[in-house]
Scaffold this motif. Sequence first.
Motif, PDB file in Angstrom:
ATOM      1  N   ALA A 108     -51.081 -48.764 -55.270  1.00  0.00           N
ATOM      2  CA  ALA A 108     -50.797 -47.713 -54.285  1.00  0.00           C
ATOM      3  C   ALA A 108     -49.872 -48.250 -53.187  1.00  0.00           C
ATOM      4  N   THR A 109     -48.775 -47.554 -52.948  1.00  0.00           N
ATOM      5  CA  THR A 109     -47.840 -47.944 -51.901  1.00  0.00           C
ATOM      6  C   THR A 109     -48.274 -47.355 -50.563  1.00  0.00           C
ATOM      7  N   SER A 110     -47.629 -47.777 -49.501  1.00  0.00           N
ATOM      8  CA  SER A 110     -47.926 -47.223 -48.175  1.00  0.00           C
ATOM      9  C   SER A 110     -47.646 -45.726 -48.152  1.00  0.00           C
ATOM     10  N   ALA A 111     -46.558 -45.335 -48.817  1.00  0.00           N
ATOM     11  CA  ALA A 111     -46.210 -43.912 -48.880  1.00  0.00           C
ATOM     12  C   ALA A 111     -47.270 -43.126 -49.659  1.00  0.00           C
ATOM     13  N   ASP A 112     -47.779 -43.719 -50.735  1.00  0.00           N
ATOM     14  CA  ASP A 112     -48.835 -43.081 -51.518  1.00  0.00           C
ATOM     15  C   ASP A 112     -50.075 -42.850 -50.659  1.00  0.00           C
ATOM     16  N   LYS A 113     -50.432 -43.874 -49.902  1.00  0.00           N
ATOM     17  CA  LYS A 113     -51.639 -43.789 -49.077  1.00  0.00           C
ATOM     18  C   LYS A 113     -51.482 -42.766 -47.967  1.00  0.00           C
ATOM     19  N   GLU A 114     -50.300 -42.700 -47.374  1.00  0.00           N
ATOM     20  CA  GLU A 114     -50.065 -41.725 -46.312  1.00  0.00           C
ATOM     21  C   GLU A 114     -50.074 -40.304 -46.870  1.00  0.00           C
ATOM     22  N   SER A 115     -49.510 -40.140 -48.064  1.00  0.00           N
ATOM     23  CA  SER A 115     -49.515 -38.829 -48.698  1.00  0.00           C
ATOM     24  C   SER A 115     -50.941 -38.369 -48.982  1.00  0.00           C
ATOM     25  N   MET A 116     -51.778 -39.282 -49.454  1.00  0.00           N
ATOM     26  CA  MET A 116     -53.167 -38.928 -49.724  1.00  0.00           C
ATOM     27  C   MET A 116     -53.902 -38.625 -48.423  1.00  0.00           C
ATOM     28  N   ALA A 117     -53.638 -39.402 -47.392  1.00  0.00           N
ATOM     29  CA  ALA A 117     -54.280 -39.172 -46.097  1.00  0.00           C
ATOM     30  C   ALA A 117     -53.927 -37.795 -45.552  1.00  0.00           C
TER      31      ALA A 117
END
Length: 327
Positions: A108-117
């Motif tokens: 999971a990338t930082s962008a992936d995590k922010e999108s999920m958040a």
Amino acid sequence: MWPFNRGRSAAEEEVPEFAHFLGDAAAERLRFVLRKRDWDTARAILSTDDPEHRSYYIRIAAGTLGIEKWISGPIREDPDSDLPLLIKACHMVSWSWELPGAATDGTATSADKESMAEHLRRAEAILDEVLERNPRDADAWMYKLEASRVQGLPQVERWRRFERLIEADPTHWFGHEEMLWCLRPDWGGNTPAMFDFARTRAAACPGTHVPTLVVLAHRAHTWHLAKAKNPGKADRSLDLTYYENEKVMNDIWNASQLSVWHDDYRETLLTPIAWNNFAFAFTYGDYHKPAWSLYEAMGADWITEHPWDDVDFFVKSKAYTQDNLDD
């Protein structure tokens, strides 16, 4: 003592099937009509007055693929109704596990995590709107609790949400199951807290499904032990001899006396969940007669996917119990 002594295979008897909808015709129909985008029929099923049925039906709706493509229509058409809002939010939480940001393998990338958040912030905002209208909606609190685990929120916040849930419905099965997950070591909790929760809630809810949590806690512990033993191995086999421990089986036996064999227990839609979990534990704890009585109650119609995961394993487990009834 296992393993299976006579090698009976699934081929020796008719292979059963898992009861994917707990044998409930309305639950199966709900999945069908949701896939057909028939909200009127779905709403009628979801509007049941029975809290246990409602919790199960909402769980089915939340896991229905594609509902996100059209549920906004019923929300617009009936803005005063909580139900389509609730279904949308629960679906968002349920399917958040499928997002790239949920990966736990380091991909999971930082962008992936922010999108999920951001996805979960939207889901929680909808759940909050439902709870503003009806603060005692236990199912909304259940998905708030699950969202807290997905987001890795502190245990104090998880407990706050659980306490609000049981204020609304003290024996809500799926809420208790989710809180047990919140307390597992692999989700930010610890083993003593997990077992304390299972035993405390079992004692607080005699004559219900809730004491089945004790079996789930022991099963979770065997998974944790397997992970600790082989941390780099993805496919870990659980040590079923764990259940031969006298203290383990005393714990599970006591839980069964508070649940399916309590004088006040009444069979309901979710009873097969308890039957199957206790049967699994009694089978491998060599409590053959209690296990067999549960297999007989389950018959061919009430076999749940969990804890067996595989039909052939269920068949062999049942055969092992039958073979050892006279021991």
